[in-house]
Structure formats: structure tokens, C-alpha cells
Design a protein around this motif. Structure first.
Motif, PDB file in Angstrom:
ATOM      1  N   ALA A 187       3.699   6.158   2.598  1.00 35.36           N
ATOM      2  CA  ALA A 187       3.936   7.591   2.746  1.00 35.36           C
ATOM      3  C   ALA A 187       3.669   8.045   4.175  1.00 35.36           C
ATOM      4  CB  ALA A 187       3.057   8.359   1.763  1.00 35.36           C
ATOM      5  N   VAL A 188       2.603   7.504   4.777  1.00 33.32           N
ATOM      6  CA  VAL A 188       2.281   7.861   6.163  1.00 33.32           C
ATOM      7  C   VAL A 188       3.392   7.414   7.104  1.00 33.32           C
ATOM      8  CG1 VAL A 188       0.688   7.439   8.072  1.00 33.32           C
ATOM      9  CG2 VAL A 188      -0.197   7.813   5.770  1.00 33.32           C
ATOM     10  N   ALA A 189       3.849   6.167   6.912  1.00 35.84           N
ATOM     11  CA  ALA A 189       4.886   5.619   7.797  1.00 35.84           C
ATOM     12  C   ALA A 189       6.207   6.374   7.658  1.00 35.84           C
ATOM     13  CB  ALA A 189       5.091   4.145   7.483  1.00 35.84           C
ATOM     14  N   LEU A 190       6.584   6.659   6.417  1.00 35.73           N
ATOM     15  CA  LEU A 190       7.883   7.298   6.190  1.00 35.73           C
ATOM     16  C   LEU A 190       7.945   8.709   6.759  1.00 35.73           C
ATOM     17  CD1 LEU A 190       8.971   6.192   2.601  1.00 35.73           C
ATOM     18  CD2 LEU A 190       9.822   5.428   4.817  1.00 35.73           C
ATOM     19  N   THR A 191       6.819   9.398   6.784  1.00 37.11           N
ATOM     20  CA  THR A 191       6.825  10.770   7.307  1.00 37.11           C
ATOM     21  C   THR A 191       7.331  10.802   8.745  1.00 37.11           C
ATOM     22  OG1 THR A 191       4.976  11.380   5.882  1.00 37.11           O
ATOM     23  CG2 THR A 191       5.416  12.799   7.782  1.00 37.11           C
ATOM     24  N   GLY A 192       6.772   9.920   9.591  1.00 36.63           N
ATOM     25  CA  GLY A 192       7.200   9.894  10.984  1.00 36.63           C
ATOM     26  C   GLY A 192       8.601   9.342  11.162  1.00 36.63           C
ATOM     27  N   VAL A 193       8.903   8.254  10.438  1.00 37.83           N
ATOM     28  CA  VAL A 193      10.207   7.608  10.605  1.00 37.83           C
ATOM     29  C   VAL A 193      11.349   8.524  10.159  1.00 37.83           C
ATOM     30  CG1 VAL A 193      11.664   5.704   9.814  1.00 37.83           C
ATOM     31  CG2 VAL A 193       9.276   5.285  10.442  1.00 37.83           C
ATOM     32  N   LEU A 194      11.181   9.181   9.019  1.00 42.19           N
ATOM     33  CA  LEU A 194      12.253  10.044   8.511  1.00 42.19           C
ATOM     34  C   LEU A 194      12.517  11.222   9.430  1.00 42.19           C
ATOM     35  CD1 LEU A 194      11.597  10.036   4.652  1.00 42.19           C
ATOM     36  CD2 LEU A 194      13.386   8.865   5.933  1.00 42.19           C
ATOM     37  N   LEU A 195      11.457  11.752  10.042  1.00 46.86           N
ATOM     38  CA  LEU A 195      11.659  12.833  11.014  1.00 46.86           C
ATOM     39  C   LEU A 195      12.549  12.350  12.158  1.00 46.86           C
ATOM     40  CD1 LEU A 195       8.101  14.490  11.200  1.00 46.86           C
ATOM     41  CD2 LEU A 195      10.202  15.473  10.241  1.00 46.86           C
ATOM     42  N   ASP A 232       0.845  -1.197   0.000  1.00 45.13           N
ATOM     43  CA  ASP A 232       0.000   0.000   0.000  1.00 45.13           C
ATOM     44  C   ASP A 232       0.878   1.243   0.000  1.00 45.13           C
ATOM     45  OD1 ASP A 232      -1.770   2.170   0.598  1.00 45.13           O
ATOM     46  OD2 ASP A 232      -3.177   0.737   1.455  1.00 45.13           O
ATOM     47  N   PRO A 233       1.010   1.923  -1.145  1.00 47.27           N
ATOM     48  CA  PRO A 233       1.837   3.131  -1.228  1.00 47.27           C
ATOM     49  C   PRO A 233       1.366   4.249  -0.293  1.00 47.27           C
ATOM     50  CG  PRO A 233       1.323   2.297  -3.416  1.00 47.27           C
ATOM     51  CD  PRO A 233       0.475   1.534  -2.459  1.00 47.27           C
ATOM     52  N   VAL A 234       0.069   4.340  -0.057  1.00 48.36           N
ATOM     53  CA  VAL A 234      -0.452   5.400   0.809  1.00 48.36           C
ATOM     54  C   VAL A 234       0.050   5.218   2.239  1.00 48.36           C
ATOM     55  CG1 VAL A 234      -2.540   6.444   1.781  1.00 48.36           C
ATOM     56  CG2 VAL A 234      -2.497   5.721  -0.618  1.00 48.36           C
ATOM     57  N   ALA A 270      -0.115   6.297  13.414  1.00 49.10           N
ATOM     58  CA  ALA A 270      -0.652   6.833  12.159  1.00 49.10           C
ATOM     59  C   ALA A 270      -0.992   5.715  11.184  1.00 49.10           C
ATOM     60  CB  ALA A 270       0.361   7.792  11.535  1.00 49.10           C
ATOM     61  N   VAL A 271      -0.116   4.691  11.093  1.00 44.97           N
ATOM     62  CA  VAL A 271      -0.354   3.574  10.182  1.00 44.97           C
ATOM     63  C   VAL A 271      -1.604   2.797  10.599  1.00 44.97           C
ATOM     64  CG1 VAL A 271       0.514   1.298   9.499  1.00 44.97           C
ATOM     65  CG2 VAL A 271       1.994   3.297   9.338  1.00 44.97           C
ATOM     66  N   LEU A 272      -1.744   2.541  11.895  1.00 42.32           N
ATOM     67  CA  LEU A 272      -2.923   1.806  12.360  1.00 42.32           C
ATOM     68  C   LEU A 272      -4.210   2.593  12.110  1.00 42.32           C
ATOM     69  CD1 LEU A 272      -1.596   0.273  15.699  1.00 42.32           C
ATOM     70  CD2 LEU A 272      -2.083  -0.917  13.553  1.00 42.32           C
ATOM     71  N   ALA A 273      -4.129   3.906  12.337  1.00 46.26           N
ATOM     72  CA  ALA A 273      -5.323   4.733  12.126  1.00 46.26           C
ATOM     73  C   ALA A 273      -5.703   4.771  10.650  1.00 46.26           C
ATOM     74  CB  ALA A 273      -5.083   6.144  12.656  1.00 46.26           C
ATOM     75  N   VAL A 274      -4.737   5.124   9.813  1.00 52.29           N
ATOM     76  CA  VAL A 274      -5.025   5.207   8.374  1.00 52.29           C
ATOM     77  C   VAL A 274      -5.307   3.824   7.808  1.00 52.29           C
ATOM     78  CG1 VAL A 274      -4.080   5.881   6.133  1.00 52.29           C
ATOM     79  CG2 VAL A 274      -3.629   7.301   8.143  1.00 52.29           C
ATOM     80  N   GLY A 275      -4.537   2.828   8.245  1.00 50.15           N
ATOM     81  CA  GLY A 275      -4.737   1.473   7.742  1.00 50.15           C
ATOM     82  C   GLY A 275      -6.105   0.926   8.126  1.00 50.15           C
ATOM     83  N   GLY A 276      -6.543   1.191   9.355  1.00 51.67           N
ATOM     84  CA  GLY A 276      -7.874   0.743   9.765  1.00 51.67           C
ATOM     85  C   GLY A 276      -8.953   1.359   8.908  1.00 51.67           C
ATOM     86  N   ALA A 277      -8.798   2.658   8.623  1.00 50.71           N
ATOM     87  CA  ALA A 277      -9.768   3.343   7.772  1.00 50.71           C
ATOM     88  C   ALA A 277      -9.796   2.728   6.377  1.00 50.71           C
ATOM     89  CB  ALA A 277      -9.437   4.833   7.704  1.00 50.71           C
ATOM     90  N   VAL A 310      -8.924  -0.377   5.571  1.00 52.81           N
ATOM     91  CA  VAL A 310      -9.548  -1.704   5.654  1.00 52.81           C
ATOM     92  C   VAL A 310     -11.068  -1.567   5.675  1.00 52.81           C
ATOM     93  CG1 VAL A 310      -9.911  -3.719   7.139  1.00 52.81           C
ATOM     94  CG2 VAL A 310      -7.588  -2.845   6.758  1.00 52.81           C
ATOM     95  N   ALA A 311     -11.577  -0.599   6.452  1.00 56.87           N
ATOM     96  CA  ALA A 311     -13.028  -0.370   6.527  1.00 56.87           C
ATOM     97  C   ALA A 311     -13.587   0.044   5.179  1.00 56.87           C
ATOM     98  CB  ALA A 311     -13.328   0.703   7.578  1.00 56.87           C
ATOM     99  N   ALA A 312     -12.768   0.782   4.409  1.00 49.25           N
ATOM    100  CA  ALA A 312     -13.228   1.246   3.094  1.00 49.25           C
ATOM    101  C   ALA A 312     -13.064   0.180   2.029  1.00 49.25           C
ATOM    102  CB  ALA A 312     -12.462   2.502   2.692  1.00 49.25           C
ATOM    103  N   GLY A 313     -12.440  -0.955   2.380  1.00 49.67           N
ATOM    104  CA  GLY A 313     -12.259  -2.029   1.418  1.00 49.67           C
ATOM    105  C   GLY A 313     -11.051  -1.873   0.527  1.00 49.67           C
ATOM    106  N   ALA A 314     -10.238  -0.854   0.769  1.00 50.54           N
ATOM    107  CA  ALA A 314      -9.036  -0.638  -0.052  1.00 50.54           C
ATOM    108  C   ALA A 314      -7.880  -1.549   0.359  1.00 50.54           C
ATOM    109  CB  ALA A 314      -8.598   0.822   0.027  1.00 50.54           C
TER     110      ALA A 314
END
Length: 606
Positions: free
Chosen positions: A179-187, A174-176, A275-282, A284-288
Motif C-alpha cells: 500500500a505504501v509503495a503503490l501510493t507513490g507509484v500510482l501518483l 507484506d500488504p502494508v 517510504a518503503v525503506l522507512a516503513v519496511g525498516g520499522a 523489520v525492527a518490530a519483528g513483523a
């Protein structure tokens, strides 16, 4: 009593690394790793296998979850997952062992390099550096270098492979979310690297303080009896503890900075997970995204974060290691005692002594012609000295302290080279001869008569390693030291103690003379051989010197004129100049300074 001008043991230079040395880069490590290339290559292969096993685990977990969701059998994927897990564990253990073994090899080779250089430095370097600080570089600094290998280069390379593999897998899942994960890790990574860069300078400062502490301990232990007798124990304890506190404070500053790296990474990583769990859960709920894909993504995120943390920690350790390497490189970069004489490829072999019936060679064994010597700090010790020492003769150097007598012997030994004039051995300028070739023809007994920790035999064989026990007994008898063998059941295997502490001052002096005599030198240099002798021992030594004079040419520095009055010639030095030459009787008539010295020592009536 030492010549004032000859006591060059400085304290100003502690051997601390220059500020510019902190800019050493990874390339400076290459020479230390080169001889371990094969071992490092094996570690790299093992690390690749470990990285592959680690990257396979999230994919296998995803297969297991998918199989459960589809109602299929999980026995196959589970068995493979367990096998991969076991392989990863075994490979990890093997990798750590190989890394530790290779690190110990790097430390050993580095210590070998340091020791080989430390024992070959010019004498002037020992005069300007603290022994304890040099010892610290062999011990503490090389130990710190171990971390560069164990948690450094190879492990960094393996972890980088895992990071790259995890990034690729996460992008495919999942590229999205990537991007979420890398933002926090790179900081977190950027903040951690910026902090870690400060560690090298702080580590260098800490290692320098440790070297100063070691020098203080070495100073105190080397004179512990004098310190006790002077009632200065508490003051010396305070000096050492002051150095220890300075090392502690520098270490704490380095640790404080290093400790910042971990919290920065923890905050960044935990933020990334949330952030990954929050966005990832959303998603999964959306079926993506499926649950199996989210779980595998989180596992890949673990694989991304843990190696990144290891890489950042390794980077911090690397900075500390480079700080230690700066101090090691400073010693490695020091010039060795040069031996670039044209004759270096063909060492001079000492000629055997001519029989007593043979005519005396016309060329003197030793000749100084207008010799001058000035230390690098500008202190002039000798000026326009002329001296001729014929083969088979006995020459004495006398004069007040600071006249340059001991320095003259050091020039003959080529511990220093003349700064003016010529010093010739058998007619050849010694600067045209290899130092080792010159020294093989000489025997040298220092003023302090050093005795090495070990046995009597160890000390005697230092200059003559092939001498048999009979030769050792004979030379001990020549200097009236047979009592040393007789008073101990171990005989020649008797221990003399640290710096010869189990011997009297006179015994140490005569043992040092015996050690030189055993090597049968052409020219025997004696610096104050009677300095620590009582009247009885002095007489025994005079007899030993008479024996030595039949086998070697003697050049003796003496304050006690009674030991040299029968010399073939006596040279009087004052303020670095020759002010008189002749026999005892001649100098009493021609040299006011010599007559004053003889009168003060009750050799002539006032």
C-alpha cells in the motif's frame, strides 16, 4: 507553353492530416500488424519466458539471504540465481532482436502499402498535394511507426505481466508495504499518463511540419538550375530553413512534453523507495518482517517500477506513433483511381492495325460528342466539344494558351473523366471500359516530356519492357536519336541523369516520343512535341511523326503550326470550344483565329 487552364499543380493542399485524425486508437494499428501475427506471437512467448526469469530473481535472492541467516549452504540457490540471470539476459537480447526484426517488417509492409496507393491515386490528388509531403509519409512517418512495435505493444504486454506478477508477490510478502509503495507509484503513473496524452497532437504537428519541409526541399531541388540562374538561391535557402525551423520548433515542443514524463516518474519512484525503506525498516525492527523479506520486497518494487516506467515510455512513443499513423492513414483512406467499369473483368485487347489495303472502319477510333469538363474547383475548361478522329488519320489541335487542348488529351487518357457529353473509343464510351484497357491502346507524350533517371534502355522499355535491343535502336533511328547511342561507350546503357539532365530539351522530347512509339499504340497522343526543338530537330521530328502516322493514329497538340499543316484535319480551340475544323488551306479561308495564328508564325503573308 502550357495551357493556362491545364496547369493545375496546386500548392494550397499540403496533405496535412485533419484535426479529427488525432483521435485514432490502437485498433487502427491492427491492419499493419496482422501479417506479422506469427512473429509477434513468438516475441510474446519469448517475453513470457523473460518475465518469468525476472520474477524468479527476487525469490532466489530471498532464498540466498535466508540460507545465509540460517547458516545453510548457498551454493545451490546461488547457482540457480546465476543461471536464471544468464537466461534472463539471453532472452532479453533475443526479444530485442525479434522486436527490431518485426518492426522492420511492419515498416516495410507499411511502406509497400503507401507506395502502392501513392502511385495509384487519381491524377487530381497529385495536383492538389505537395510531392515532398507525400514522400515524407513514406519515409519519416513510417520510421516513427517502428517505435510502436519496438517499444510498444508486445513489450507493453510483457511488462504488464511482470507488473502483475510483482504486485502479487509484494502482496504476499507484506500488504502494508504494498500500500505504501503503490501510493507513490500510482501518483507518478497518473501524472505521466496525463502528460503523455498531449504528445500525440504535438507529434502529429511535428510530423506535418517535417512533411512541409520535405516539400520545400523537393521544390527547390526540382528547380535548382532555374533558382541559380535567377539569383534566388539565398531566398530559396531562407524558405527551406523557415520550414526547417518550424519543424524544429514543433519537434522541441513535442520533446519538451515527452521529457516531463521521466522526471515525474523519477520523483514518484524515489519517493516510493524512501517510504518503503522507512516503513519496511520499522517493520523489520518490530519483528513483523524479516530482512530477507524486505530485500525481496525492494527487488520486487524494482521489478514493478522499471516495467511501469517502460510502459509509460512506450505509451508516450505510442502516442507519437499514432500521430504518424494519422498521416499514413490519411493517404491509405484516399480513394484510388477507380476502375469499376462493367468490362473490368474482361480487359479490352487492342486490335491489330488493319493492312493499308483494308477499307477504313466506319466507326471512328475516337469520338467526342458535346464533351464538357469542369474541374472540382468550378473552373470550366471545355464546353460542348465535338471531335471525330478516324482510324489511321492525323489530327491536330491548335489554339491559344488556355484553350483546353492539353486537358482534352488528359480526358482521352482518362486522367480525368468528362463532366458532360461522351468520349467514345471505337464506338464505346470510355467510362464503360477499364482504364488500363483504354491506356494499353494509347501512347501519350506529355508536354514536359519526362525522362526518368536511369539508362536510355530503361526509359525506352518503360512502356514495352520486353522490347529487344534491335527494336530500341530502330525506334531511336526513327526519331533521329542514334547519336545518343553513338556518343557514349555505354550505348543503350548510357545514363541520362536525373530527369534527363544529360540530354538537351529536344533530345528529351524525342526520347519520350520514341518510348511511346515502341509500344505501338493504336492512338498516339502528343502534347506539344515540338515545344523544345530547334529548326533542325523539328524537321527530324516531322519525319518521325510521318513514320509514326503509318503505324498509329495521331492526335497532336501544337503551337507551331508548321509541324501540323499537313495533318488530315486541324481542330481550332478557343476558350474551351471548337471554333474551326478543316485542313490548313480550308482554315485559312474559314477561320479568322487560325489565319491570325498562321500569320503570326509567318506561314502566310500579312
Amino acid at each position: 507553353m502550357a495551357d493556362a487552364a491545364d496547369d493545375r499543380q496546386g500548392t494550397a493542399g499540403t496533405g496535412s492530416a485533419p484535426p479529427g485524425g488525432a483521435r485514432l486508437g490502437l485498433r487502427a494499428l491492427v491492419p499493419y500488424l496482422r501479417e506479422h501475427t506469427r512473429a509477434l506471437a513468438l516475441v510474446a512467448v519469448v517475453s513470457l519466458v523473460g518475465a518469468a526469469a525476472s520474477l524468479a530473481q527476487p525469490l532466489l535472492v530471498q532464498r540466498i539471504i535466508t540460507a545465509v541467516s540460517d547458516g545453510a549452504s548457498v551454493a545451490g540457490p546461488a547457482a540457480v540465481a546465476v543461471l536464471v540471470l544468464v537466461v534472463a539476459a539471453l532472452v532479453g537480447g533475443l526479444q530485442q532482436y525479434l522486436l527490431q526484426r518485426t518492426a522492420e517488417g511492419v515498416v516495410l509492409s507499411t511502406r509497400r502499402t503507401l507506395v502502392e496507393r501513392l502511385l495509384r491515386l487519381p491524377v487530381a490528388e497529385y495536383d492538389s498535394r505537395r510531392t515532398g509531403d507525400l514522400m515524407s509519409r513514406v519515409g519519416a512517418d513510417t520510421t516513427l511507426l517502428r517505435a510502436v512495435v519496438t517499444s510498444g505493444l508486445v513489450e507493453v504486454a510483457a511488462n504488464v505481466l511482470v507488473v502483475v506478477g510483482a504486485l502479487v508477490a509484494m502482496a504476499l510478502v507484506d500488504p502494508v508495504l504494498l500500500a505504501v509503495a503503490l501510493t507513490g507509484v500510482l501518483l507518478g503513473v497518473v501524472a505521466g499518463v496525463s502528460v503523455a496524452r498531449r504528445v500525440r497532437a504535438l507529434s502529429l504537428a511535428a510530423q506535418t511540419r517535417v512533411g512541409e519541409m520535405s516539400a520545400a526541399v523537393e521544390r527547390a531541388l526540382g528547380a535548382v538550375r532555374t533558382i541559380r540562374a535567377s539569383g534566388a538561391t539565398e531566398r530559396e535557402v531562407a524558405v527551406v530553413l523557415d520550414r526547417a525551423r518550424a519543424a524544429h520548433d514543433a519537434g522541441v515542443r513535442s520533446a519538451r512534453t515527452s521529457a516531463v514524463v521521466s522526471p515525474v516518474m523519477v520523483v514518484a519512484v524515489q519517493g516510493a523507495f524512501v517510504a518503503v525503506l522507512a516503513v519496511g525498516g520499522a517493520r523489520v525492527a518490530a519483528g513483523a518482517l524479516t530482512v530477507a523479506e524486505l530485500v525481496s520486497f525492494v527487488l520486487f518494487l524494482f521489478l514493478l517500477v522499471l516495467p511501469l516506467a517502460s510502459v509509460l515510455q512506450a505509451y508516450t512513443l505510442l502516442q507519437q506513433g499514432l500521430g504518424a499513423l494519422t498521416r499514413i492513414e490519411e493517404v491509405v483512406a484516399l480513394p484510388l483511381e477507380d476502375d469499376d467499369a462493367p468490362a473490368a473483368r474482361a480487359p479490352v485487347v487492342a486490335r491489330p492495325r488493319a493492312p493499308s489495303t483494308a477499307p477504313t472502319p466506319t466507326v471512328p477510333l475516337l469520338e467526342l460528342s458535346r464533351v464538357s469538363f469542369t474541374y472540382p474547383d468550378g473552373t470550366e475548361v471545355l464546353r460542348d466539344v465535338d471531335l471525330v478522329v478516324p482510324h489511321g488519320s492525323r489530327t491536330a489541335l491548335v489554339g491559344p494558351s488556355g484553350a483546353g487542348k492539353s486537358t482534352l488529351l488528359q480526358l482521352v487518357e482518362r486522367f480525368h473523366d468528362v463532366t458532360g457529353g461522351e468520349l467514345r473509343l471505337d464506338g464505346t464510351d470510355v467510362r464503360a471500359l477499364p482504364r488500363d484497357a483504354v491506356r494499353r491502346r494509347l501512347g501519350y507524350v506529355e508536354q514536359d516530356a519526362p525522362v526518368l533517371a536511369g539508362t536510355l534502355a530503361d526509359n525506352l522499355r518503360l512502356a514495352a519492357p520486353d522490347a529487344d535491343d534491335r527494336a530500341l535502336h530502330d525506334v531511336l533511328a526513327a526519331v533521329r536519336l542514334t547519336g545518343l547511342v553513338e556518343r557514349s561507350p555505354e550505348g543503350l546503357a548510357a545514363e541520362v541523369g536525373e530527369e534527363g539532365v544529360r540530354l538537351s530539351g529536344g533530345e528529351r522530347q524525342r526520347l519520350a516520343i520514341a518510348r511511346s512509339l515502341l509500344a505501338r499504340p493504336e492512338l498516339l497522343l502528343l502534347d506539344e512535341p515540338t515545344a523544345s526543338l530547334d529548326a533542325r530537330s523539328e524537321q527530324a521530328l516531322r519525319e518521325a511523326l510521318a513514320t509514326a502516322a503509318r503505324a498509329s493514329t495521331l492526335l497532336v497538340v501544337a503551337h507551331r503550326l508548321s509541324t501540323v499543316v499537313d495533318s488530315d484535319q486541324i481542330v481550332v480551340l478557343e476558350a474551351g470550344r471548337v471554333v474551326g475544323t478543316g485542313t490548313h488551306a480550308e482554315l485559312l479561308e474559314t477561320s479568322p483565329l487560325y489565319r491570325d495564328l498562321a500569320t503570326a508564325q509567318l506561314l502566310v503573308a500579312r
